[in-house]
Scaffold this motif. Sequence first.
Motif, PDB file in Angstrom:
ATOM      1  N   ARG A 136      57.102  61.842 -20.233  1.00 44.75           N
ATOM      2  CA  ARG A 136      56.185  61.854 -18.981  1.00 44.75           C
ATOM      3  C   ARG A 136      55.160  60.734 -19.660  1.00 44.75           C
ATOM      4  NH1 ARG A 136      54.027  66.719 -15.949  1.00 44.75           N
ATOM      5  NH2 ARG A 136      56.324  66.397 -15.169  1.00 44.75           N
ATOM      6  N   LEU A 137      54.441  61.402 -20.495  1.00 43.35           N
ATOM      7  CA  LEU A 137      53.542  60.555 -21.208  1.00 43.35           C
ATOM      8  C   LEU A 137      53.871  59.106 -21.471  1.00 43.35           C
ATOM      9  CD1 LEU A 137      51.493  63.634 -23.533  1.00 43.35           C
ATOM     10  CD2 LEU A 137      50.557  61.668 -21.497  1.00 43.35           C
ATOM     11  N   CYS A 138      54.903  59.325 -22.438  1.00 44.09           N
ATOM     12  CA  CYS A 138      55.422  57.885 -22.857  1.00 44.09           C
ATOM     13  C   CYS A 138      55.444  56.815 -21.334  1.00 44.09           C
ATOM     14  CB  CYS A 138      56.395  57.622 -23.680  1.00 44.09           C
ATOM     15  SG  CYS A 138      55.826  58.657 -25.349  1.00 44.09           S
ATOM     16  N   THR A 139      56.247  57.621 -20.328  1.00 43.18           N
ATOM     17  CA  THR A 139      56.279  57.165 -19.413  1.00 43.18           C
ATOM     18  C   THR A 139      55.379  56.412 -18.775  1.00 43.18           C
ATOM     19  OG1 THR A 139      58.027  57.857 -19.403  1.00 43.18           O
ATOM     20  CG2 THR A 139      57.623  56.736 -17.398  1.00 43.18           C
ATOM     21  N   ASP A 140      54.004  56.889 -18.328  1.00 43.42           N
ATOM     22  CA  ASP A 140      53.149  56.839 -17.884  1.00 43.42           C
ATOM     23  C   ASP A 140      52.399  54.996 -18.650  1.00 43.42           C
ATOM     24  OD1 ASP A 140      53.790  58.686 -15.446  1.00 43.42           O
ATOM     25  OD2 ASP A 140      52.050  60.012 -16.644  1.00 43.42           O
ATOM     26  N   GLN A 171      62.954  56.025 -24.227  1.00 40.15           N
ATOM     27  CA  GLN A 171      63.951  56.438 -24.306  1.00 40.15           C
ATOM     28  C   GLN A 171      64.295  56.700 -25.370  1.00 40.15           C
ATOM     29  OE1 GLN A 171      65.897  54.407 -21.856  1.00 40.15           O
ATOM     30  NE2 GLN A 171      67.958  55.491 -22.368  1.00 40.15           N
ATOM     31  N   GLU A 172      64.119  56.700 -26.936  1.00 42.81           N
ATOM     32  CA  GLU A 172      64.443  57.490 -27.845  1.00 42.81           C
ATOM     33  C   GLU A 172      64.352  59.702 -27.231  1.00 42.81           C
ATOM     34  OE1 GLU A 172      62.942  59.457 -32.443  1.00 42.81           O
ATOM     35  OE2 GLU A 172      62.018  57.645 -31.540  1.00 42.81           O
ATOM     36  N   TYR A 173      62.860  59.546 -26.588  1.00 42.62           N
ATOM     37  CA  TYR A 173      62.552  60.940 -26.494  1.00 42.62           C
ATOM     38  C   TYR A 173      63.340  61.448 -24.522  1.00 42.62           C
ATOM     39  CZ  TYR A 173      58.341  60.514 -29.672  1.00 42.62           C
ATOM     40  OH  TYR A 173      57.990  60.629 -30.661  1.00 42.62           O
ATOM     41  N   ALA A 174      64.013  60.228 -23.774  1.00 47.33           N
ATOM     42  CA  ALA A 174      64.502  60.721 -22.827  1.00 47.33           C
ATOM     43  C   ALA A 174      66.158  61.367 -24.051  1.00 47.33           C
ATOM     44  CB  ALA A 174      64.772  59.496 -21.519  1.00 47.33           C
ATOM     45  N   THR A 175      66.511  60.529 -24.830  1.00 49.87           N
ATOM     46  CA  THR A 175      68.016  60.473 -24.446  1.00 49.87           C
ATOM     47  C   THR A 175      67.738  62.693 -25.545  1.00 49.87           C
ATOM     48  OG1 THR A 175      68.231  58.693 -25.450  1.00 49.87           O
ATOM     49  CG2 THR A 175      69.747  59.917 -26.400  1.00 49.87           C
ATOM     50  N   LYS A 176      67.128  62.507 -26.532  1.00 47.26           N
ATOM     51  CA  LYS A 176      67.000  63.703 -27.027  1.00 47.26           C
ATOM     52  C   LYS A 176      66.798  65.121 -26.082  1.00 47.26           C
ATOM     53  CE  LYS A 176      64.961  62.627 -31.145  1.00 47.26           C
ATOM     54  NZ  LYS A 176      63.856  62.445 -31.469  1.00 47.26           N
ATOM     55  N   LEU A 177      66.213  65.075 -24.678  1.00 48.81           N
ATOM     56  CA  LEU A 177      65.834  65.865 -24.191  1.00 48.81           C
ATOM     57  C   LEU A 177      67.257  65.830 -23.276  1.00 48.81           C
ATOM     58  CD1 LEU A 177      64.290  67.589 -22.043  1.00 48.81           C
ATOM     59  CD2 LEU A 177      63.823  65.409 -20.695  1.00 48.81           C
ATOM     60  N   LYS A 178      68.184  64.966 -22.580  1.00 45.10           N
ATOM     61  CA  LYS A 178      69.224  65.133 -22.314  1.00 45.10           C
ATOM     62  C   LYS A 178      70.411  65.891 -22.668  1.00 45.10           C
ATOM     63  CE  LYS A 178      69.191  60.612 -19.058  1.00 45.10           C
ATOM     64  NZ  LYS A 178      69.764  59.366 -18.931  1.00 45.10           N
ATOM     65  N   ARG A 179      70.239  65.303 -24.326  1.00 48.05           N
ATOM     66  CA  ARG A 179      71.245  65.958 -24.878  1.00 48.05           C
ATOM     67  C   ARG A 179      70.605  67.879 -25.225  1.00 48.05           C
ATOM     68  NH1 ARG A 179      70.276  63.124 -29.074  1.00 48.05           N
ATOM     69  NH2 ARG A 179      69.485  63.727 -30.529  1.00 48.05           N
ATOM     70  N   LEU A 180      69.449  67.649 -25.803  1.00 50.16           N
ATOM     71  CA  LEU A 180      68.717  69.637 -25.405  1.00 50.16           C
ATOM     72  C   LEU A 180      69.741  69.945 -24.144  1.00 50.16           C
ATOM     73  CD1 LEU A 180      65.696  69.133 -27.267  1.00 50.16           C
ATOM     74  CD2 LEU A 180      67.866  70.176 -27.769  1.00 50.16           C
ATOM     75  N   GLU A 181      69.546  69.077 -23.110  1.00 52.38           N
ATOM     76  CA  GLU A 181      69.173  70.045 -21.649  1.00 52.38           C
ATOM     77  C   GLU A 181      70.858  70.766 -21.614  1.00 52.38           C
ATOM     78  OE1 GLU A 181      67.850  67.608 -18.469  1.00 52.38           O
ATOM     79  OE2 GLU A 181      65.634  68.489 -18.801  1.00 52.38           O
ATOM     80  N   LYS A 182      71.285  69.665 -22.220  1.00 46.54           N
ATOM     81  CA  LYS A 182      73.175  69.444 -21.941  1.00 46.54           C
ATOM     82  C   LYS A 182      73.835  70.670 -23.136  1.00 46.54           C
ATOM     83  CE  LYS A 182      77.629  66.898 -22.152  1.00 46.54           C
ATOM     84  NZ  LYS A 182      77.897  65.078 -22.374  1.00 46.54           N
ATOM     85  N   MET A 183      73.008  70.881 -24.687  1.00 41.64           N
ATOM     86  CA  MET A 183      73.137  72.015 -25.414  1.00 41.64           C
ATOM     87  C   MET A 183      72.614  73.372 -24.569  1.00 41.64           C
ATOM     88  SD  MET A 183      72.066  70.122 -28.993  1.00 41.64           S
ATOM     89  CE  MET A 183      72.589  71.422 -29.945  1.00 41.64           C
ATOM     90  N   LYS A 184      71.525  73.449 -24.340  1.00 39.10           N
ATOM     91  CA  LYS A 184      71.538  74.556 -22.836  1.00 39.10           C
ATOM     92  C   LYS A 184      72.967  75.043 -22.294  1.00 39.10           C
ATOM     93  CE  LYS A 184      67.618  76.320 -20.891  1.00 39.10           C
ATOM     94  NZ  LYS A 184      66.086  75.891 -20.410  1.00 39.10           N
ATOM     95  N   GLU A 185      72.837  74.014 -21.421  1.00 38.26           N
ATOM     96  CA  GLU A 185      73.819  74.598 -20.211  1.00 38.26           C
ATOM     97  C   GLU A 185      75.506  74.349 -21.188  1.00 38.26           C
ATOM     98  OE1 GLU A 185      74.601  70.754 -17.818  1.00 38.26           O
ATOM     99  OE2 GLU A 185      72.512  71.049 -17.332  1.00 38.26           O
ATOM    100  N   ILE A 186      75.475  74.480 -21.754  1.00 39.23           N
ATOM    101  CA  ILE A 186      77.425  74.791 -22.831  1.00 39.23           C
ATOM    102  C   ILE A 186      76.374  76.391 -23.183  1.00 39.23           C
ATOM    103  CG2 ILE A 186      78.432  74.050 -24.734  1.00 39.23           C
ATOM    104  CD1 ILE A 186      78.363  71.751 -24.004  1.00 39.23           C
ATOM    105  N   ARG A 187      75.402  76.717 -23.859  1.00 41.24           N
ATOM    106  CA  ARG A 187      74.765  77.984 -24.599  1.00 41.24           C
ATOM    107  C   ARG A 187      74.891  79.018 -23.387  1.00 41.24           C
ATOM    108  NH1 ARG A 187      70.424  76.525 -26.589  1.00 41.24           N
ATOM    109  NH2 ARG A 187      71.138  75.969 -28.115  1.00 41.24           N
ATOM    110  N   GLU A 188      74.460  78.430 -22.203  1.00 41.05           N
ATOM    111  CA  GLU A 188      74.220  79.556 -20.593  1.00 41.05           C
ATOM    112  C   GLU A 188      75.865  80.073 -20.524  1.00 41.05           C
ATOM    113  OE1 GLU A 188      71.239  78.119 -18.543  1.00 41.05           O
ATOM    114  OE2 GLU A 188      70.022  78.338 -19.810  1.00 41.05           O
ATOM    115  N   GLN A 189      76.592  78.495 -20.328  1.00 40.09           N
ATOM    116  CA  GLN A 189      77.799  78.587 -20.451  1.00 40.09           C
ATOM    117  C   GLN A 189      79.084  80.014 -21.426  1.00 40.09           C
ATOM    118  OE1 GLN A 189      79.991  74.772 -19.594  1.00 40.09           O
ATOM    119  NE2 GLN A 189      78.505  74.444 -17.480  1.00 40.09           N
ATOM    120  N   ARG A 190      78.775  79.835 -22.077  1.00 34.86           N
ATOM    121  CA  ARG A 190      78.945  80.325 -23.572  1.00 34.86           C
ATOM    122  C   ARG A 190      78.619  82.632 -22.952  1.00 34.86           C
ATOM    123  NH1 ARG A 190      78.762  76.950 -28.627  1.00 34.86           N
ATOM    124  NH2 ARG A 190      80.463  75.242 -28.645  1.00 34.86           N
ATOM    125  N   VAL A 191      77.261  82.290 -23.161  1.00 32.13           N
ATOM    126  CA  VAL A 191      77.333  83.478 -23.203  1.00 32.13           C
ATOM    127  C   VAL A 191      77.454  84.176 -21.623  1.00 32.13           C
ATOM    128  CG1 VAL A 191      74.339  84.831 -22.667  1.00 32.13           C
ATOM    129  CG2 VAL A 191      74.678  83.118 -23.695  1.00 32.13           C
TER     130      VAL A 191
END
Length: 812
Positions: free
Chosen positions: A684-688, A695-715
């Motif tokens: 948000r700050l870099c965008t403002d 773009q770098e932080y956005a890519t990391k954010l998407k990857r983390l959110e996807k990993m979080k979803e996979i982890r939650e599905q496994r749980v």
Amino acid sequence: MYFKVQMMQNVHLAPETDEDDLYSGYNDYNPTYDTEELENDIAFQEAVRTSHGRRPPSKTSLASSMGRPMTGAIQDGVTRPMTAVRAAGFTKAAVRGSAFDPLGQSRGPAPPLEAKNEDSPEEKIRQLEKKVNELVEESCIANSCGDLKLALEKAKDAGRKERILVRQREQVTTPENINLDLTYSVLFNLASQYSANEMYAEALNTYQVIVKNKMFSNAGRLKVNMGNIYLKQRNYSKAIKFYRMALDQIPSVHKEMRIKIMQNIGVTFIKTGQYSDAINSFEHIMSLAPNLKAGFNLILSYFAVGDRDKMKKAFQKLIAVPLEIDEDDKYISPSDDPHTNLVIEAIKNDHLRQMERERKAMAEKYIMTAAKLIAPVIETSFAVGYDWCVEVVKASQYVELANDLEINKAITYLRQKDFNQAVETLKMFEKKDSRVKSAAATNLSFLYYLENEFAQASSYADLAVNSDRYNPSALTNKGNTVFANGDYEKAAEFYKEALRNDSSCTEALYNIGLTYKRLNRLDEALDCFLKLHAILRNSAQVLYQIANVYELMEDPNQAIEWLMQLISVVPTDSRALSKLGELYDSEGDKSQAFQYYYESYRYFPSNIEVIEWLGAYYIDTQFCEKAIQYFERASLIQPSQVKWQLMVASCFRRSGNYQKALDTYKDIHRKFPENVECLRFLVRLCTDIGLKEVQEYATKLKRLEKMKEIREQRVRSGRDSGGGSRSRREGSAGSDSGQSCSASSKGERLSAKLRALPGTNEPYESSSNKEIDASYVDPLGPQIERPKTAARKRIDEDDFADEELGDDLLPE
């Protein structure tokens, strides 16, 4: 003689009758004294007619021709007694018909006494002297009642009136008639009252007036009082000088007075550090008239110079000092004689018996203190030194103190953290008599209780109670072990029994209050703590418990009032201040809450709850810059908790310092690369701002959110495949955990320890636990609020200089 004859003529004898006559016997007299024959007495008639009868009586007795002796004359070495020869109430006037008046009442009242001439100088002097004596007496009475100012005013008034009296005497009589005793008593009382009011200069001047007046006998001994004043002023050289001057002026026949002055000289030498001179004084006293104080001070002097052998000899001299009191067997009735039993009952607790008890208690105190002092230094180890002291005591008249010394030896082991040796020493008393066994078992129960070995603590508590059922400390420790096992009703019974045996057992009363709190009987708990507050007026623990009970009774105003009393006793206690802030916050008074939270932070800046509240308060009041320092402090205390650093960055962002916020978020991202919230704020700050890193932080954010979803599905899939019982257990554990967190966040804020903070080597961690656990206990957690152990107080607070131990550690 003629007059006596005329009196006899008025005597009329009553006629003889057969009935009882009130005046019978009046006619029974010696014929020698018959007055009817006086008319025929030639010598008597000659004396009446001539001046012979009017001559002054001579030393030789006159006798008539009939041999009648004269009244008051001496015959054969015996004086004739004075006699009356007429009947009471019969006068010549009665013959003429006057009324019977034996008491002479018809003559009217007696004339009034001659009135005193109050204006005479002698009477004025007499009244003034009486007034001076009354003022001196009133001054002494006021001093004995503790009213020192009134005593001084009366003494000054007596001095003024006494000077007026002296001037009036000089005008009326010669100077030799001045009352020196009155002058001496007035001046002496005035000097004493000056000294009692700590007006030492005036007291010394008054004493000088007495001492310099040669007309006052024995005034030189008042230099002892002057020496005492110099001693209070810490002018030790002058004190010794005046003590020695008084010693020179007191004759050797006053042996006791001279010994007391020499004792003062020895004490003054100790205060000046002149131990050799002090030793000489006390040695001289012990050789002339040994006493307990001189013997104890002699041991202190030898201890100061480090002379081991002399310490041993001085201790033996102290043991050998005669008490000069009666044995206890005197107060035991040898027979069933009721009179003897009544006498023994009367003297069993009279003032003399109380004085004997006090003297014996003082001797035991001096011996115990001396033994504790020299035992660690007279031998190679303190254990060997204690053993030597015990052997000496056993061979003396204080044989019962040997067991107390052994118990003290165990306590010394405790101070040295040698618990095993302490336990072994106490276990030696299991086969002793019941009193000593009970004291040792009480301490063993206490030790095992502190080590959370409740089974052993309960076993030794039972042994202590069985050995002495009336030992309140043993009953309190037994109640503690039952309390630890959760049987609060039974624990309360033990505490009540301890109070029945000893109503002054404050530990038992405190523990009953805690027990009633656990049983949710808040009114009874409050009653216990209020009673305890009447005994221990400034006890911080009691004040906190009263406030806590009112809080549990949902009476915040009373809770606040008692917490205010608490901080007046311990104004720097951060937990009490934070609790006040919490109560004011719950009442909606944010300004007062901020004041007490801020004071709590000043005294203990490592309480996470206080830091969090202060930071949130500044954010709510739109002072985000001030909130930053508190969240930075929290991040130092808990560096592994990312939320504090996120709060710092958020404060920078809210205050408009975006560059600083961006740098903080980047630093957080380096430390916690998998924190999704940090990446969202970075995007948000870099965008403002329009930075390329967005773009770098956005890519990391998407990857983390996807990993979080996979982890939650496994749980979720793992939970679905698991057994129902396991799910129920996990759910139950989760609910319990949630309740625990809720209790911790609401009910345990005041006294919860920072044990949950990560890492013991982090800043403020080791000191914070000690600080928080210093005073208060939490009414919720069993590990946080324990009942007060009877022996705990003395082991924590007993100091060597106090010269005594509590009843719960040492048997009486």
